[in-house]
Design a protein around this motif. Structure first.
Motif, PDB file in Angstrom:
ATOM      1  N   THR A 148       0.948  -1.216   0.075  1.00  0.00           N
ATOM      2  CA  THR A 148      -0.213   0.100   0.019  1.00  0.00           C
ATOM      3  C   THR A 148       0.812   1.145  -0.038  1.00  0.00           C
ATOM      4  O   THR A 148       0.722   2.220  -0.530  1.00  0.00           O
ATOM      5  N   ASP A 175      -3.474  -1.649  -5.728  1.00  0.00           N
ATOM      6  CA  ASP A 175      -2.850  -2.210  -4.662  1.00  0.00           C
ATOM      7  C   ASP A 175      -3.589  -3.642  -4.390  1.00  0.00           C
ATOM      8  O   ASP A 175      -4.882  -3.758  -3.934  1.00  0.00           O
ATOM      9  N   ASN A 197      -6.069  -0.899   3.533  1.00  0.00           N
ATOM     10  CA  ASN A 197      -5.513   0.334   4.495  1.00  0.00           C
ATOM     11  C   ASN A 197      -4.965   1.626   3.880  1.00  0.00           C
ATOM     12  O   ASN A 197      -4.312   2.277   4.347  1.00  0.00           O
ATOM     13  N   ASP A 249      -7.287  -4.921  -1.940  1.00  0.00           N
ATOM     14  CA  ASP A 249      -7.035  -6.172  -0.568  1.00  0.00           C
ATOM     15  C   ASP A 249      -8.399  -6.094   0.322  1.00  0.00           C
ATOM     16  O   ASP A 249      -8.567  -4.782   0.831  1.00  0.00           O
TER      17      ASP A 249
END
Ligand SMILES: Nc1ncnc2c1ncn2[C@@H]1O[C@H](COP(=O)(O)OP(=O)(O)O)[C@@H](O)[C@H]1O
Ligand SMILES: [Mg+2]
Length: 351
Positions: free
Chosen positions: A23, A147, A50, A46
């Motif tokens: 990330t 990501d 995050n 993901d």
């Protein structure tokens, strides 16, 4: 090197295990490219999102501005697997209920419940959303940075169109035995995402209607989704438009996992453009110097096994990669790594 990779391309995917800095690296590349004037969308697939933590703002399942970047633009999006799946299922359920006779309503609900827990349902929903997101972003953005989840779903995505062809043919054969389910199925267009949900129920219903034209319609319906995934696969397999980087730390297990991921991606037709060794220890004091020597050994191992893939090293920063300031620092380090002439690079790269 990393920034040059991104600069010439439309899509950059960051893969690798959890906790290595996917990330952070994806964010820094996206930020650097936006700072250079491009319109950039940063997408996280993901499930352990995050982006929000890293950028210190709520991101979620809608395009959200991440930072002021001058000439360019940077927006983020976290694909929510649970919500994506629920939305698919709710849409399919509503459509089916509308076209099914009342006495089959319970049957429909049972199918939806089974589909919710079926292996791969979440992943299929995410891949579908990702395909859709990239497709539409190509019209409005210069670069999409993804990501990815550590589960290696990118490799599966590459194989999905073939899997779907086999599956489509199978479903068409079974469809010969279907009547009312087949009719309901055809009415699911254009949202054909739920067609797999009805596969196991059709046997209950007697055949009716013209087989030929029904098959044609169904085939069109099923191939539309497959074609979208095939389009995405072709884009991802085109090294001129897409770069895939594996992020890792220079420790024994992450290096072994990187070799496995590289093999898996290569088998699926995806070329790995670079290996990004993140959090490289500085040569400062005996403790860190020893760590750095260990890392160098691991990087040598990596280079021996994958001599054709460029390795980019990023330094361990003093603090976490947090907020625009943290992301900018990592982006600056990438810039330094791209320029072998710079002083800052000299003490970061091994001779
Ligand atoms: N180069 C770096 N220097 C210092 N800390 C880093 C660096 N890269 C990542 N981190 C930190 O490591 C942790 C994991 O990074 P993250 O990008 O969330 O990994 P992943 O997405 O692979 O799980 C975070 O706390 C992040 O701030
Ligand atoms: Mg992450």
């Amino acid at each position: 090197m990393l920034l040059n990779l991104a600069a010439g391309r439309r899509v950059l995917l960051a893969g690798g295990k959890g906790g290595v800095g996917k990330t952070s690296v994806a964010s820094a590349v996206a930020y650097a490219q936006a700072r250079a004037g491009r319109r950039v969308l940063l997408v996280s697939t993901d499930p352990a999102h995050n982006l929000g933590h890293l950028w210190e703002r709520t991101v979620g399942d809608r395009r959200t501005p991440l930072a002021e970047v001058g000439a360019g633009r940077l927006e983020g999006l976290e694909i929510d697997p649970v919500r994506t799946t629920e939305e698919h299922l709710a849409a399919v359920r509503a459509t089916m209920r509308r076209y099914m006779p009342e006495h089959l309503a319970g049957e429909v609900d049972r199918h939806i419940e089974l589909a919710r827990d079926a292996p791969g349902t979440h992943e299929a929903a995410i891949l579908d959303r990702l395909a859709e997101t990239i497709e539409s972003a190509l019209a409005t953005d210069d670069l999409v940075v993804v990501d990815t989840a550590p589960s290696g779903h990118t490799a599966r995505l590459m194989r999905l169109p073939e899997t779907m062809s086999a599956w489509t043919e199978g479903l068409l054969r079974r469809q010969h035995r279907s009547g009312r389910f087949g009719r309901a199925l055809r009415r699911l267009a254009p949202d054909d995402a739920g067609v797999d949900l009805v596969g196991s129920g059709e046997r209950k219903v007697a055949e009716e209607g013209s087989r030929g034209s029904r098959d044609e319609e169904l085939r069109r319906l099923l191939t539309r989704r497959r074609d979208r995934l095939a389009g995405l696969r072709d884009l991802l397999a085109d090294a001129g438009r897409t770069a895939f980087v594996i992020v890792l730390v220079a420790e024994r297990v992450p290096v072994l996992e990187t070799l496995e991921l590289h093999a898996d991606l290569t088998r699926s037709g995806l070329a790995v453009s670079a290996l990004v060794v993140n959090r490289r220890s500085p040569d400062a004091g005996p403790f860190l110097a020893a760590r750095r020597r260990g890392e160098t050994g691991q990087i040598d191992h990596l280079r021996r096994h994958l001599p054709a893939v460029p390795v980019v090293e990023l330094p361990l920063l003093e603090g976490d990669v947090l907020g625009v300031g943290g992301v900018a620092r990592l982006a600056d380090a990438m810039g330094a790594a791209a320029d072998p002439g710079s002083d800052r690079t000299a003490d970061r790269l091994d001779p």
